[in-house]
Design an enzyme around this catalytic site. Structure first.
Site, PDB file in Angstrom:
ATOM      1  N   ILE A   9      28.901   7.907 -17.440  1.00 59.87           N
ATOM      2  CA  ILE A   9      28.153   8.944 -16.714  1.00 59.87           C
ATOM      3  C   ILE A   9      26.841   8.341 -16.212  1.00 59.87           C
ATOM      4  O   ILE A   9      25.958   8.014 -16.996  1.00 59.87           O
ATOM      5  CB  ILE A   9      27.867  10.150 -17.629  1.00 59.87           C
ATOM      6  N   HIS A  10      26.712   8.175 -14.898  1.00 55.97           N
ATOM      7  CA  HIS A  10      25.478   7.641 -14.313  1.00 55.97           C
ATOM      8  C   HIS A  10      25.376   8.104 -12.867  1.00 55.97           C
ATOM      9  O   HIS A  10      26.203   8.904 -12.405  1.00 55.97           O
ATOM     10  CB  HIS A  10      25.417   6.107 -14.443  1.00 55.97           C
ATOM     11  N   GLY A  11      24.369   7.615 -12.156  1.00 53.92           N
ATOM     12  CA  GLY A  11      24.047   8.147 -10.835  1.00 53.92           C
ATOM     13  C   GLY A  11      25.191   8.136  -9.825  1.00 53.92           C
ATOM     14  O   GLY A  11      25.394   9.116  -9.104  1.00 53.92           O
TER      15      GLY A  11
END
Lengths: 127, 165
Positions: free
Chosen positions: B13-15
């Protein structure tokens, strides 16, 4: 004196630190790193290694809350009481860090830097 | 279609996921299938905190995720499914998760891995899992962000990597 570590997307952090030293002169205890091309595990390990390399309190500055740098910084710090993390890093925050890191304890320092970063965001003229 | 995107990405889960794909696909749920993070409340909280409030997030073991996807099919939720490795995605398919297409979004360099694409480094284990996905009839392609270049990942690409490893 509080140590600082700026970890960001691309070369944002490295450039912020470089420009800060153009303004305030060469600095010790302030490093920058990029997440480019690195796994979450590697970014976390890099921060953990930097934390372990010194005994002074540590402030980690990241660019974007909710990204890989934010995740890695939180995972690397765990429940250590001698670290703080702030997001949204900008030049004013780095300059504030370098100005106050010898005179303010970590908690107050990190809050002042957040306030300083927000104060630096203003509308200047135009419509 | 329940699964809006099934993505292999070692940053999980990241940008690129929450902002890039999230804004494009507007999923109801981001589901991270990861045994270690699902078993560690602290890590799960850190990863969940990266998801914008308008998208629900669940972090479950791989086995639980397979069951959760079956439930999502019933309810009609649009899911953005994430795993940190090809092995976990292949395991989901083996457990019967309804996955037809997989996006290889980011596998970064680590010791023992070779470059397949600038954002995809693989080792033998990864190749075996990707091959299993192909053999199960799952389509594979590699793309970091919406609108970015979409690279095919098929037998030819996997064989080239096998020769390098």
């Amino acid at each position: 004196m509080t140590r600082g570590y700026v970890i960001t997307h691309g070369a944002i952090g490295e450039e912020l630190v470089r420009v800060a030293t153009l303004i305030l002169g060469p600095q010790v205890g302030l490093e920058a790193a990029s997440n480019a091309g690195r796994s979450a595990q590697d970014i976390t390990a890099g921060i953990a290694e930097w934390l372990a390399a010194g005994r002074e309190p540590a402030l980690i500055m990241i660019d974007d809350y909710g990204g890989s740098c934010a995740n890695a910084a939180q995972l690397a710090c765990g429940d250590r009481s001698d670290t703080a993390i702030v997001s949204g890093v900008n030049l004013a925050m780095i300059l504030g860090f370098l100005t106050w890191r010898e005179t303010h304890e970590l908690e107050e320092l990190s809050q002042r830097i957040v306030d300083k970063g927000r104060e630096a965001i203003v509308r200047l003229g135009g419509r | 279609m329940t699964i809006a995107l099934a993505r292999i990405d070692d940053r999980m889960i990241h940008g690129q996921v929450t902002v890039g794909w999230g804004q494009q696909l507007r999923p109801d749920l981001i589901l991270l299938a990861n045994n270690a993070i699902a078993a560690d409340a602290w890590q799960a909280r850190v990863y969940a905190s990266s998801v914008p409030p308008e998208i629900a997030v669940e972090i479950l073991s791989v086995a639980e995720s397979a069951a959760r996807l079956a439930a999502a099919e019933e309810s009609g939720e649009r899911v953005l499914l994430l795993t940190g490795s090809p092995g976990e995605m292949s395991e989901l398919v083996r457990l019967g998760a309804p996955i037809e297409q997989v996006n290889v979004g980011g596998l970064h360099f680590a010791a023992g891995k070779q470059e397949m694409l600038p954002f995809v480094y693989v080792d033998r284990q990864d190749l075996i899992a990707l091959d299993r996905l192909l053999k199960a009839g799952v389509g594979l392609s590699a793309q970091q962000v919406p609108g970015g270049r979409d690279y095919p990942v098929g037998d030819e690409q996997l064989e080239r990597m096998e020769d390098l490893l």
